[in-house]
Each structure stands twice: as C-alpha cells, then as structure tokens.
Design a protein around this motif. Structure first.
Motif, PDB file in Angstrom:
ATOM      1  N   UNK A  49       0.860  -1.183   0.000  1.00 11.28           N
ATOM      2  CA  UNK A  49       0.000   0.000   0.000  1.00 11.28           C
ATOM      3  C   UNK A  49       0.894   1.231   0.000  1.00 11.28           C
ATOM      4  N   UNK A  50       0.752   2.087  -1.006  1.00 10.23           N
ATOM      5  CA  UNK A  50       1.518   3.327  -1.090  1.00 10.23           C
ATOM      6  C   UNK A  50       0.887   4.377  -0.180  1.00 10.23           C
ATOM      7  N   UNK A  51       1.725   5.053   0.585  1.00  7.26           N
ATOM      8  CA  UNK A  51       1.245   6.109   1.472  1.00  7.26           C
ATOM      9  C   UNK A  51       0.818   5.586   2.831  1.00  7.26           C
ATOM     10  N   UNK A  52       0.524   6.522   3.714  1.00 12.22           N
ATOM     11  CA  UNK A  52       0.111   6.166   5.068  1.00 12.22           C
ATOM     12  C   UNK A  52      -1.233   5.448   5.039  1.00 12.22           C
ATOM     13  N   UNK A  53      -1.419   4.527   5.944  1.00 10.38           N
ATOM     14  CA  UNK A  53      -2.699   3.828   6.102  1.00 10.38           C
ATOM     15  C   UNK A  53      -3.021   3.821   7.590  1.00 10.38           C
ATOM     16  N   UNK A  54      -4.161   4.395   7.986  1.00 11.84           N
ATOM     17  CA  UNK A  54      -4.459   4.531   9.416  1.00 11.84           C
ATOM     18  C   UNK A  54      -4.529   3.198  10.172  1.00 11.84           C
ATOM     19  N   UNK A  55      -4.792   2.109   9.461  1.00 17.44           N
ATOM     20  CA  UNK A  55      -4.883   0.804  10.119  1.00 17.44           C
ATOM     21  C   UNK A  55      -3.819  -0.161   9.596  1.00 17.44           C
ATOM     22  N   UNK A  56      -2.749   0.352   9.007  1.00 18.06           N
ATOM     23  CA  UNK A  56      -1.730  -0.488   8.396  1.00 18.06           C
ATOM     24  C   UNK A  56      -1.136  -1.541   9.312  1.00 18.06           C
ATOM     25  N   UNK A  57      -1.040  -1.256  10.606  1.00 22.22           N
ATOM     26  CA  UNK A  57      -0.456  -2.207  11.558  1.00 22.22           C
ATOM     27  C   UNK A  57      -1.502  -3.100  12.219  1.00 22.22           C
ATOM     28  N   UNK A  58      -2.758  -2.890  11.927  1.00 21.12           N
ATOM     29  CA  UNK A  58      -3.836  -3.655  12.553  1.00 21.12           C
ATOM     30  C   UNK A  58      -3.843  -5.092  12.031  1.00 21.12           C
ATOM     31  N   UNK A  59      -3.620  -6.091  12.902  1.00 21.92           N
ATOM     32  CA  UNK A  59      -3.595  -7.480  12.427  1.00 21.92           C
ATOM     33  C   UNK A  59      -4.938  -7.948  11.849  1.00 21.92           C
ATOM     34  N   UNK A  60      -6.009  -7.264  12.166  1.00 16.60           N
ATOM     35  CA  UNK A  60      -7.340  -7.639  11.662  1.00 16.60           C
ATOM     36  C   UNK A  60      -7.700  -6.954  10.342  1.00 16.60           C
ATOM     37  N   UNK A  68       0.014  -6.808  -4.856  1.00 19.71           N
ATOM     38  CA  UNK A  68       1.027  -7.768  -4.446  1.00 19.71           C
ATOM     39  C   UNK A  68       2.373  -7.418  -5.077  1.00 19.71           C
ATOM     40  N   UNK A  69       3.433  -7.461  -4.273  1.00 18.19           N
ATOM     41  CA  UNK A  69       4.793  -7.240  -4.754  1.00 18.19           C
ATOM     42  C   UNK A  69       5.672  -8.388  -4.276  1.00 18.19           C
ATOM     43  N   UNK A  70       6.613  -8.848  -5.104  1.00 20.45           N
ATOM     44  CA  UNK A  70       7.512  -9.924  -4.669  1.00 20.45           C
ATOM     45  C   UNK A  70       8.478  -9.434  -3.590  1.00 20.45           C
ATOM     46  N   UNK A  71       8.897 -10.352  -2.716  1.00 22.42           N
ATOM     47  CA  UNK A  71       9.816  -9.979  -1.637  1.00 22.42           C
ATOM     48  C   UNK A  71      11.180  -9.557  -2.165  1.00 22.42           C
ATOM     49  N   UNK A  72      11.590 -10.105  -3.278  1.00 28.79           N
ATOM     50  CA  UNK A  72      12.867  -9.715  -3.900  1.00 28.79           C
ATOM     51  C   UNK A  72      12.556  -8.726  -5.010  1.00 28.79           C
ATOM     52  N   UNK A  73      12.491  -7.485  -4.659  1.00 27.27           N
ATOM     53  CA  UNK A  73      12.061  -6.452  -5.590  1.00 27.27           C
ATOM     54  C   UNK A  73      13.269  -5.700  -6.144  1.00 27.27           C
ATOM     55  N   UNK A  74      13.662  -5.978  -7.412  1.00 28.52           N
ATOM     56  CA  UNK A  74      14.780  -5.239  -8.004  1.00 28.52           C
ATOM     57  C   UNK A  74      14.339  -3.813  -8.328  1.00 28.52           C
ATOM     58  N   UNK A  75      15.282  -2.885  -8.465  1.00 29.31           N
ATOM     59  CA  UNK A  75      14.921  -1.496  -8.743  1.00 29.31           C
ATOM     60  C   UNK A  75      13.981  -1.338  -9.934  1.00 29.31           C
ATOM     61  N   UNK A  76      14.176  -2.124 -10.990  1.00 30.10           N
ATOM     62  CA  UNK A  76      13.293  -2.008 -12.155  1.00 30.10           C
ATOM     63  C   UNK A  76      11.894  -2.566 -11.873  1.00 30.10           C
ATOM     64  N   UNK A  77      11.716  -3.221 -10.738  1.00 29.53           N
ATOM     65  CA  UNK A  77      10.416  -3.770 -10.384  1.00 29.53           C
ATOM     66  C   UNK A  77       9.585  -2.861  -9.500  1.00 29.53           C
ATOM     67  N   UNK A  78      10.088  -1.669  -9.228  1.00 30.59           N
ATOM     68  CA  UNK A  78       9.333  -0.729  -8.395  1.00 30.59           C
ATOM     69  C   UNK A  78       8.021  -0.363  -9.075  1.00 30.59           C
ATOM     70  N   UNK A  79       7.013  -0.015  -8.305  1.00 30.98           N
ATOM     71  CA  UNK A  79       5.724   0.351  -8.884  1.00 30.98           C
ATOM     72  C   UNK A  79       5.856   1.464  -9.924  1.00 30.98           C
ATOM     73  N   UNK A  80       5.048   1.399 -10.958  1.00 32.49           N
ATOM     74  CA  UNK A  80       5.111   2.363 -12.062  1.00 32.49           C
ATOM     75  C   UNK A  80       4.899   3.795 -11.582  1.00 32.49           C
ATOM     76  N   UNK A  81       4.086   3.983 -10.540  1.00 28.40           N
ATOM     77  CA  UNK A  81       3.808   5.322 -10.032  1.00 28.40           C
ATOM     78  C   UNK A  81       4.880   5.811  -9.052  1.00 28.40           C
ATOM     79  N   UNK A  82       6.003   5.076  -8.954  1.00 26.11           N
ATOM     80  CA  UNK A  82       7.099   5.494  -8.092  1.00 26.11           C
ATOM     81  C   UNK A  82       7.006   4.901  -6.697  1.00 26.11           C
ATOM     82  N   UNK A  83       7.965   5.249  -5.875  1.00 22.45           N
ATOM     83  CA  UNK A  83       8.058   4.742  -4.512  1.00 22.45           C
ATOM     84  C   UNK A  83       7.854   5.924  -3.580  1.00 22.45           C
TER      85      UNK A  83
END
Length: 128
Positions: A49-60, A68-83
């Motif tokens: 999720x790009x940007x702050x999320x008020x419930x981002x840490x909520x386990x529920x 979905x993004x892979x855990x091994x994210x090479x620089x060319x694999x960054x989201x098209x809208x930037x980081x």
C-alpha cells in the motif's frame, strides 16, 4: 495454527529457502526451518500500500485488495507510479504447534528506514 501478521513500513529482502504461500499466508513449521538450515526466507508476495494507512499495523485489517509485490524487488520492479515516502508491506505468517517455545528472529537486509510491526505492535524502528 497460529496466524501472525508482520507489517513493514518499507522494503524487506530476506534470504534462505523458498516456500509457497497458502491462502495468503506463508506457512512456517519446525520441519521447514530444520530443512532450511534454520533460515527461512520470507518469500512470496507481500501486500503493498503506497502512502500512510491509518490501520496499516492492525492485524485484523483486510488487506486482500492491496497490490502484491515480490519480496525480492529489483529497482526495475518498483511500482510504475514510483516509490512514495511511506509504504506499507504486509506479510501474514502461519505457524503450527511445532514452534511453540521456539525463539524466532527476523533479519532485515534493506535500504532506507523501516518500522516493523508484529501483531499490531511496533517492535523495531530502523533508520531515518
């Protein structure tokens, strides 16, 4: 099974033995840890999720609609809208009874700053 939500506010690159996710959860048990030489890769797709999320840490939080993004994210694999400055990456880990009374450690290899959340509590702040 015990379900653990692990949330990072930046990126994670881990190393060791790969395992497939099941129903959005990464399964973890003692046999898998032993077979992997006691190192387990937090491999697979992380919820993003790009940007702050008020419930981002909520386990529920239902994060099923997050990208979905892979855990091994090479620089060319960054989201098209930037980081953006703030990013939430979430991974759900499912442990079984074989890990009761077993200490587990999380090792991060990453660039930038991270806050690591476990079950809704910040457990680590790394970088600035």
């Amino acid at each position: 099974m015990t379900r653990i939500g692990c949330c990072l506010s930046f990126s994670l690159i881990a190393a060791a033995a790969a395992t497939a996710q099941v129903d959005g959860y990464l399964p973890l048990d003692l046999a898998r840890l032993q077979a992997a030489g006691h190192q387990f890769e937090l491999d697979g797709d992380w919820r993003y999720h790009a940007g702050e999320h008020p419930r981002g840490a909520d386990p529920e939080l239902d994060d099923s609609d997050w990208q979905l993004l892979p855990s091994r994210l090479p620089p060319q694999g960054l989201p098209a809208d930037g980081w953006p400055d703030i990013v939430w990456l979430r991974l759900h880990i499912e442990t079984d009874e074989s890990l009761i009374d077993t200490a587990l450690a999380l090792t991060l290899k990453q660039f930038g700053a991270s806050d690591v959340w476990l079950q809704g509590r910040r457990v680590l702040r790394y970088g600035q």
